[in-house]
Design a protein around this motif. Structure first.
Motif, PDB file in Angstrom:
ATOM      1  N   ASN B  89       0.884  -1.441  -0.248  1.00  0.00           N
ATOM      2  CA  ASN B  89       0.085  -0.342   0.141  1.00  0.00           C
ATOM      3  C   ASN B  89       1.027   1.536   0.370  1.00  0.00           C
ATOM      4  O   ASN B  89       0.535   2.492  -0.329  1.00  0.00           O
ATOM      5  N   ARG B  90       1.583   1.565   0.545  1.00  0.00           N
ATOM      6  CA  ARG B  90       2.577   2.420   1.112  1.00  0.00           C
ATOM      7  C   ARG B  90       3.655   2.600   0.061  1.00  0.00           C
ATOM      8  O   ARG B  90       3.319   3.650  -0.317  1.00  0.00           O
ATOM      9  N   LEU B  95       4.218   5.962  -5.237  1.00  0.00           N
ATOM     10  CA  LEU B  95       4.627   5.666  -6.652  1.00  0.00           C
ATOM     11  C   LEU B  95       3.617   6.384  -7.396  1.00  0.00           C
ATOM     12  O   LEU B  95       3.652   7.026  -8.595  1.00  0.00           O
ATOM     13  N   ARG B  96       2.170   6.561  -6.826  1.00  0.00           N
ATOM     14  CA  ARG B  96       1.448   7.213  -7.195  1.00  0.00           C
ATOM     15  C   ARG B  96       0.773   8.457  -6.877  1.00  0.00           C
ATOM     16  O   ARG B  96      -0.439   8.983  -6.525  1.00  0.00           O
ATOM     17  N   ARG B  97       1.911   8.836  -5.385  1.00  0.00           N
ATOM     18  CA  ARG B  97       2.113  10.286  -4.500  1.00  0.00           C
ATOM     19  C   ARG B  97       0.737  10.487  -4.408  1.00  0.00           C
ATOM     20  O   ARG B  97      -0.014  10.985  -4.002  1.00  0.00           O
ATOM     21  N   ARG B  98       0.213   9.328  -3.436  1.00  0.00           N
ATOM     22  CA  ARG B  98      -0.818   9.989  -2.573  1.00  0.00           C
ATOM     23  C   ARG B  98      -0.394   9.611  -1.468  1.00  0.00           C
ATOM     24  O   ARG B  98       0.350   8.959  -0.609  1.00  0.00           O
ATOM     25  N   SER B  99      -1.854   9.784  -0.609  1.00  0.00           N
ATOM     26  CA  SER B  99      -1.220   9.719   1.266  1.00  0.00           C
ATOM     27  C   SER B  99      -2.206   8.520   1.269  1.00  0.00           C
ATOM     28  O   SER B  99      -2.556   7.742   1.005  1.00  0.00           O
ATOM     29  N   THR B 100      -1.499   8.112   2.461  1.00  0.00           N
ATOM     30  CA  THR B 100      -1.636   7.000   3.527  1.00  0.00           C
ATOM     31  C   THR B 100      -1.760   7.431   4.988  1.00  0.00           C
ATOM     32  O   THR B 100      -1.140   8.179   5.254  1.00  0.00           O
ATOM     33  N   ARG B 101      -2.774   6.448   5.130  1.00  0.00           N
ATOM     34  CA  ARG B 101      -3.437   7.371   6.629  1.00  0.00           C
ATOM     35  C   ARG B 101      -2.806   6.137   7.866  1.00  0.00           C
ATOM     36  O   ARG B 101      -2.630   5.238   7.741  1.00  0.00           O
ATOM     37  N   ASP B 102      -0.882   6.195   7.916  1.00  0.00           N
ATOM     38  CA  ASP B 102      -0.160   4.818   8.433  1.00  0.00           C
ATOM     39  C   ASP B 102      -1.264   4.633   9.826  1.00  0.00           C
ATOM     40  O   ASP B 102      -1.077   2.930   9.840  1.00  0.00           O
ATOM     41  N   ALA B 148      -1.759  -5.549 -12.099  1.00  0.00           N
ATOM     42  CA  ALA B 148      -2.295  -5.308 -10.565  1.00  0.00           C
ATOM     43  C   ALA B 148      -1.897  -5.221  -8.973  1.00  0.00           C
ATOM     44  O   ALA B 148      -2.034  -4.058  -8.526  1.00  0.00           O
ATOM     45  N   TYR B 149      -0.685  -6.075  -9.410  1.00  0.00           N
ATOM     46  CA  TYR B 149      -0.374  -6.467  -7.520  1.00  0.00           C
ATOM     47  C   TYR B 149       0.693  -5.051  -7.712  1.00  0.00           C
ATOM     48  O   TYR B 149       1.123  -4.280  -6.340  1.00  0.00           O
ATOM     49  N   PHE B 150       2.171  -5.304  -8.405  1.00  0.00           N
ATOM     50  CA  PHE B 150       2.838  -4.336  -8.592  1.00  0.00           C
ATOM     51  C   PHE B 150       2.940  -2.777  -9.142  1.00  0.00           C
ATOM     52  O   PHE B 150       4.007  -2.067  -8.332  1.00  0.00           O
ATOM     53  N   GLU B 151       2.338  -2.267  -9.880  1.00  0.00           N
ATOM     54  CA  GLU B 151       1.856  -1.054  -9.595  1.00  0.00           C
ATOM     55  C   GLU B 151       0.262  -0.705  -9.373  1.00  0.00           C
ATOM     56  O   GLU B 151       0.075   0.196 -10.807  1.00  0.00           O
ATOM     57  N   GLY B 152       0.251  -1.889  -8.790  1.00  0.00           N
ATOM     58  CA  GLY B 152      -1.742  -1.218  -8.161  1.00  0.00           C
ATOM     59  C   GLY B 152      -2.472  -0.832  -9.211  1.00  0.00           C
ATOM     60  O   GLY B 152      -3.163   0.250  -9.031  1.00  0.00           O
TER      61      GLY B 152
END
Lengths: 259, 185
Positions: B89-90, B95-102, B148-152
Motif C-alpha cells: 500500500n505504502r 509511486l502514485r503520490r497518494r497519501s496514506t493513513r499509516d 495489478a499487484y506491483f503497479e497497483g
C-alpha cells in the motif's frame, strides 16, 4: 451480489488486489466495514494475494537500514526515560518533607528555573538548526556553482555596457544542458525602489527572468539562476526594474551580451 | 551468550517477540526485522524500482511496529501478512503520490496468511512455490496480475496499458487469481 452481500465469494481476491474501480471499491469497503463475515473472507483473500509479493526478485536491505532503525528506537527510548528521572530526583530532599510551604516555593523556583533553561536550550537548538540550514544552503549553492563552472559545455558570455550606463560590465556563464546560469556584474547602486533584473532571451519566445539583484550581491560573481533546460538562448541582458522584479523587461537595458 | 540469545529469538513466535516489543525490548524488534526485512524490502523495491525509497518504506514500517505494537491483535491476522500488505500500500501510494493513513492500517488491514512464514526455511519454500505458480501461468495472465499487484493498476488501467479489451483483462486476472487460490489451497 449474493444474499445481500455486494461481493461474490470469488471476488474477494480481486477486491484485495485492488482492480475494481474507485466507486465500486468504496461501496464494497463500506459493506465490509459492517459485515464481520465478509471482513473475515477479505482477511483470508488478502493473505493469499499478499503472497504475490514473494514473486519479487529477492533482495536484502543494506545493513545501515537496520542500524538507522535501532538508532531511532534508542533515541526515542532515551527521550521518554529522561523526564521520568527528573521527576524522581527533584522532590527527594528529606528535610523539606516537614516544611511544606518552603518546599512548594522551592519547587516553584526549580520549575521556573527548569522552564527558563528549557527555553534557553530550545533557543540554542533553533539557532543550531538555523545555522545548519544556512550551511546546507550555502553548500548546495557552492556545489551548483562549481558544477556550472566546471562543466565542459558551459559557455561564457561577456555583457557589454549600454549608453544608459557606459561604465558597467558583466559576464554570464550559461549551461543549457543543466538549465543553470551564474553571473557577475559591476553596476552602480540603482535608483531608489529599483533593482536590476537579469534576463535570458531565447531564439523564440519571451525573455526568461534569471532573478533580481543588487550590485553588492552580483559583484562577487555568485549569482546563480535556474532557467528552462535546453533553452536555445540568443542573448542575455540586465534591465532596471521596480523592486520585486517584473515578469517581462520594462526598464532600460544596462548590460547586453550575445551568445 | 549473544549467539545463544539470537538463536533463542529465532525460535520465538512473532507474537512473543511482539509482546516484548510492547515492553520496549529493541532486541525483539531487531529479531522481527531480521525475520521479515528481506521480504518487505524485495516487495517495496520491485514496486518502487528505487532502493532508497524502499529503504524508507522498510524503516517506517518497522518503526511503526515499535511505536504501536500493542495495537496488533493476533486474532485479526498475521504480522508478515500485515507487513506485506502495508508495504505494498505504502509503496504504491508513493509511486502514485497518494497519501496514506499509516496508523489506520494496523486496525483496518487484517490479513490472514494461509501459511507460516516465521522461519527462513518456510519463507524459502514458499518463495519457490509462488514463483512456480506464476511461472506456470500463461504470459498474458502473469503480466496482468503482476501489473495489478506491483503497479497497483485497476482493470481499466491494465486494459489501457496493454491496449486490450477490458473483458479480456478481467478474464485473465480472474483466471490468474483462481490458479493462485487453487495452488495455495
Amino acid at each position: 451480489m449474493t444474499n445481500g452481500h455486494p461481493i461474490r465469494a470469488e471476488e474477494f481476491e480481486l477486491f484485495a488486489l485492488g482492480v475494481f474501480p474507485g466507486e465500486e471499491s468504496a461501496s464494497i469497503q463500506a459493506h465490509i466495514d459492517s459485515c464481520p463475515e465478509c471482513a473475515r473472507k477479505l482477511a483470508e483473500a488478502r493473505g493469499r494475494i499478499a503472497l504475490l509479493a514473494l514473486a519479487a526478485p529477492e533482495q536484502n536491505p543494506p545493513a545501515v537500514v537496520k542500524q538507522r532503525l535501532l538508532e531511532k528506537v534508542r533515541a526515542e527510548k532515551s527521550s521518554t526515560i529522561a523526564p521520568a528521572r527528573v521527576r524522581e530526583t527533584r522532590p527527594s530532599a528529606p528535610w523539606w518533607n516537614t516544611v511544606w510551604a518552603p518546599a512548594a516555593v522551592a519547587l516553584a523556583i526549580a520549575t521556573v528555573f527548569l522552564w527558563i533553561s528549557d527555553r534557553r536550550l530550545d533557543q540554542q537548538l533553533q539557532q543550531i538548526q538555523q545555522a545548519t540550514r544556512t550551511y546546507q544552503a550555502q553548500t548546495e549553492h557552492a556545489q551548483a556553482l562549481v558544477s556550472v563552472l566546471a562543466a565542459q559545455d558551459t559557455v561564457t558570455v561577456k555583457l557589454d555596457a549600454t549608453p544608459a550606463m557606459p561604465k558597467a560590465w558583466g559576464s554570464v556563464k550559461y549551461n543549457p544542458r543543466m538549465g543553470m546560469m551564474c553571473y557577475t556584474a559591476d553596476l552602480p547602486e540603482p535608483p531608489p525602489d529599483k533593482v536590476y533584473q537579469m534576463w535570458a532571451v531565447p531564439m523564440t519566445g519571451n525573455p526568461v527572468s534569471a532573478g533580481v539583484f543588487m550590485p553588492a550581491a552580483a559583484h562577487n560573481g555568485q549569482m546563480l539562476a535556474k532557467v528552462p533546460t535546453g533553452m536555445d538562448c540568443k542573448w542575455f541582458c540586465v534591465t532596471v526594474e521596480p523592486k520585486g522584479g517584473k515578469s517581462a523587461p520594462t526598464g532600460p537595458k544596462v548590460l547586453v551580451g550575445t551568445l | 551468550m549473544i549467539r545463544a540469545q539470537r538463536a533463542e529469538q529465532q525460535n520465538d513466535s512473532d507474537w512473543s517477540l511482539l509482546e516484548r516489543v510492547v515492553q520496549k525490548d529493541e532486541s525483539a524488534l531487531a529479531a522481527l526485522y531480521d525475520r521479515y526485512s528481506g521480504l518487505v524490502f524485495a516487495e517495496a523495491t520491485r514496486i518502487l524500482r528505487d532502493s532508497g525509497a524502499a529503504e524508507e518504506v522498510l524503516q517506517d514500517l518497522f518503526y511503526q511496529i515499535w511505536r504501536t505494537a500493542e495495537k496488533f491483535d493476533p486474532a485479526r491476522g498475521s504480522l508478515p501478512g500485515w507487513l506485506l500488505v502495508a508495504a505494498r500500500n505504502r509503496s504504491i501510494s508513493r509511486l502514485r503520490r497518494r497519501s496514506t493513513r499509516d496508523d489506520d492500517e494496523l486496525t483496518e488491514n487484517s490479513v490472514v496468511l494461509p501459511c507460516n512464514l516465521e522461519t527462513t526455511a518456510a519463507q524459502n519454500q514458499l518463495l519457490g512455490r509462488v514463483k512456480t505458480i506464476l511461472g506456470g501461468m500463461p504470459d498474458g495472465q502473469r503480466e496482468a496480475i503482476e501489473l495489478a499487484y506491483f503497479e497497483g493498476m485497476t482493470h481499466s488501467e491494465i486494459a489501457e496499458h496493454l491496449a486490450m479489451p477490458l473483458g479480456t483483462v478481467k478474464t485473465r486476472i480472474r483466471s490468474a487469481v483462481e490458479i493462485l487460490k487453487q495452488a495455495l489451497a
